[in-house]
Design a protein around this motif. Structure first.
Motif, PDB file in Angstrom:
ATOM      1  N   LYS A 251       0.826  -1.213   0.000  1.00 27.26           N
ATOM      2  CA  LYS A 251       0.000   0.000   0.000  1.00 27.26           C
ATOM      3  C   LYS A 251       0.857   1.259   0.000  1.00 27.26           C
ATOM      4  N   GLU A 252       2.005   1.219   0.700  1.00 22.53           N
ATOM      5  CA  GLU A 252       2.843   2.415   0.816  1.00 22.53           C
ATOM      6  C   GLU A 252       3.684   2.660  -0.431  1.00 22.53           C
ATOM      7  N   PHE A 253       4.238   1.601  -0.996  1.00 23.07           N
ATOM      8  CA  PHE A 253       5.231   1.777  -2.054  1.00 23.07           C
ATOM      9  C   PHE A 253       4.769   1.409  -3.469  1.00 23.07           C
ATOM     10  N   SER A 254       3.863   0.454  -3.612  1.00 17.81           N
ATOM     11  CA  SER A 254       3.584  -0.093  -4.943  1.00 17.81           C
ATOM     12  C   SER A 254       2.756   0.852  -5.804  1.00 17.81           C
ATOM     13  N   ILE A 255       3.101   0.877  -7.090  1.00 13.00           N
ATOM     14  CA  ILE A 255       2.329   1.651  -8.067  1.00 13.00           C
ATOM     15  C   ILE A 255       1.492   0.724  -8.943  1.00 13.00           C
ATOM     16  N   ASP A 256       1.497  -0.568  -8.617  1.00 12.30           N
ATOM     17  CA  ASP A 256       0.690  -1.537  -9.370  1.00 12.30           C
ATOM     18  C   ASP A 256      -0.716  -1.564  -8.787  1.00 12.30           C
ATOM     19  N   GLU A 257      -1.648  -0.879  -9.461  1.00 12.75           N
ATOM     20  CA  GLU A 257      -3.001  -0.725  -8.933  1.00 12.75           C
ATOM     21  C   GLU A 257      -3.740  -2.056  -8.814  1.00 12.75           C
ATOM     22  N   ALA A 258      -3.379  -3.027  -9.636  1.00 15.32           N
ATOM     23  CA  ALA A 258      -4.095  -4.300  -9.629  1.00 15.32           C
ATOM     24  C   ALA A 258      -3.806  -5.130  -8.395  1.00 15.32           C
TER      25      ALA A 258
END
Length: 384
Positions: A251-258
């Protein structure tokens, strides 16, 4: 109006036929004076043709806008109807001419004529083929089929009565269609009978030649965090190594919305489904091993393989039922294809149509010649 004229409920066998043959023979002098076509020793009367043409018009008119075919070659009633229904042209635009309306009516009429002729000719083909094979349908069978259809399509008797009223068909017409459908099904059954036999050797040969069809590749459940930079990926990895959960870190770092709101989880991925660099890293890693950062065209990945589901290969015994069903279906289809080819050739050669009613179903049909000479193309109109 662009909706095509069409008949009620296609016959099962007719859907199999691709009636595009060009055959020789046939002279419309053979056709009785009150008929539009002759199939074998039977004739298709002009009265029947006009009745089913009226049916097609009635059904095309169910959308709310009245269809009027008119009589060739002038199509006066059709031209008058189209002019009545036509919207006023936009300012500065020319009005549609009578000749343009007439061409539109001609196209509409020919489309309806060809559909009706195809139906009536094909009906004769089916009836005569069935007779040659001593295939019959009893009145009780027809009535039973009708009741089954009514039960499925018309919850109330008044619904069926309304259908008859709006479709242009009579009770006898419906019974005729039901009979043709029943004969089509019996013909199919006769043609494919015994063609579903499959030997154990055929099953073995098919299995050995198509083992990959019965294999399931290894899949892996993987947790990922995707970041824009290598520095952010290292921060995410350090956070995971320090004991923070995948849910928090994703939730904090990922840019993968899926996957970011699912703890970074990608379930059941097979080799070759991900970007090449990540794919190689994931399928080289051990379960529970925290890997990355891995650079890809989408960014930097940190990952961990959570679950490995090994590849599986069905045995011949396990695949036997599926293979048997497939080969049986192929055998039946092969027999049906061969029948349809012979069926078309035989009955096309025995069908002759009167001038003005000739379609591709007729032996005296001549395929239009393609001109190589440049010509001026008349303005096209939308077929109603």
């Amino acid at each position: 109006m662009s909706r095509p004229l069409r008949l009620f409920l296609p016959i099962a066998l007719l859907a199999l036929l691709s009636l595009g043959l060009v055959a020789c023979g046939g002279d419309d002098n053979e056709i009785p004076g009150n008929a539009v076509a002759k199939v074998g020793d039977a004739s298709i009367s002009k009265e029947d043709f006009e009745h089913w043409l009226d049916v097609s018009v009635a059904q095309a008119s169910q959308g709310g806008q009245k269809i009027e075919l008119g009589e060739p070659p002038d199509f006066e009633a059709c031209v008058a109807q189209l002019k009545k229904q036509a919207p006023k042209p936009a300012k500065g635009q020319p009005e549609t001419t009578d000749e343009q309306y007439r061409e539109q009516c001609k196209t509409q009429y020919e489309s309806a004529r060809d559909q009706v002729m195809s139906f009536l000719i094909s009906a004769q083909w089916i009836e005569q083929e069935a007779a040659e094979r001593d295939i019959t349908v009893s009145d009780d069978e027809i009535q039973k089929k009708l009741e089954e259809t009514k039960k499925q399509s018309f919850p109330k008797e008044e619904d069926y009565e309304k259908f008859l009223e709006t479709s242009g068909m009579t009770q006898d017409d419906v019974l005729f269609r039901v009979k043709l459908d029943a004969l089509s099904n019996k013909l199919r059954e006769a043609v494919t009978k015994g063609k579903d036999k499959v030997t154990e050797q055929q099953i073995t040969d098919y299995y050995n030649e198509n083992k990959e069809r019965f294999a399931t590749p290894e899949t892996r459940d993987v947790r990922i965090v995707l970041t824009k930079t290598e520095d952010e990926a290292n921060q995410a990895k350090q956070a995971l190594e320090s004991g923070r959960s995948w849910n928090d870190v994703a939730k904090e770092f990922s840019i993968d919305e899926a996957s970011k709101n699912a703890g970074g989880l990608l379930s059941g991925i097979a080799e070759g489904q991900q970007e090449a660099a990540l794919d190689e890293a994931v399928f080289s890693a051990d379960k529970g091993q925290l890997g990355g950062p891995v650079k890809t065209q989408f960014g930097w990945y940190v990952f961990e393989v959570e679950k490995i589901t090994p590849a599986d290969q069905q045995t011949q015994e396990e695949a036997s039922s599926t293979i048997k069903q497939l080969l049986a279906s192929e055998g039946q289809q092969k027999a049906l294809d061969a029948f349809v080819k012979d069926f078309e050739e035989q009955w096309t050669s025995e069908t002759v149509c009167r001038e003005g009613y000739v379609t591709e179903d007729c032996s005296n049909y001549e395929k239009p010649k393609t001109s190589t000479t440049a010509t001026t193309t008349a303005p096209t109109t939308t077929t109603p």
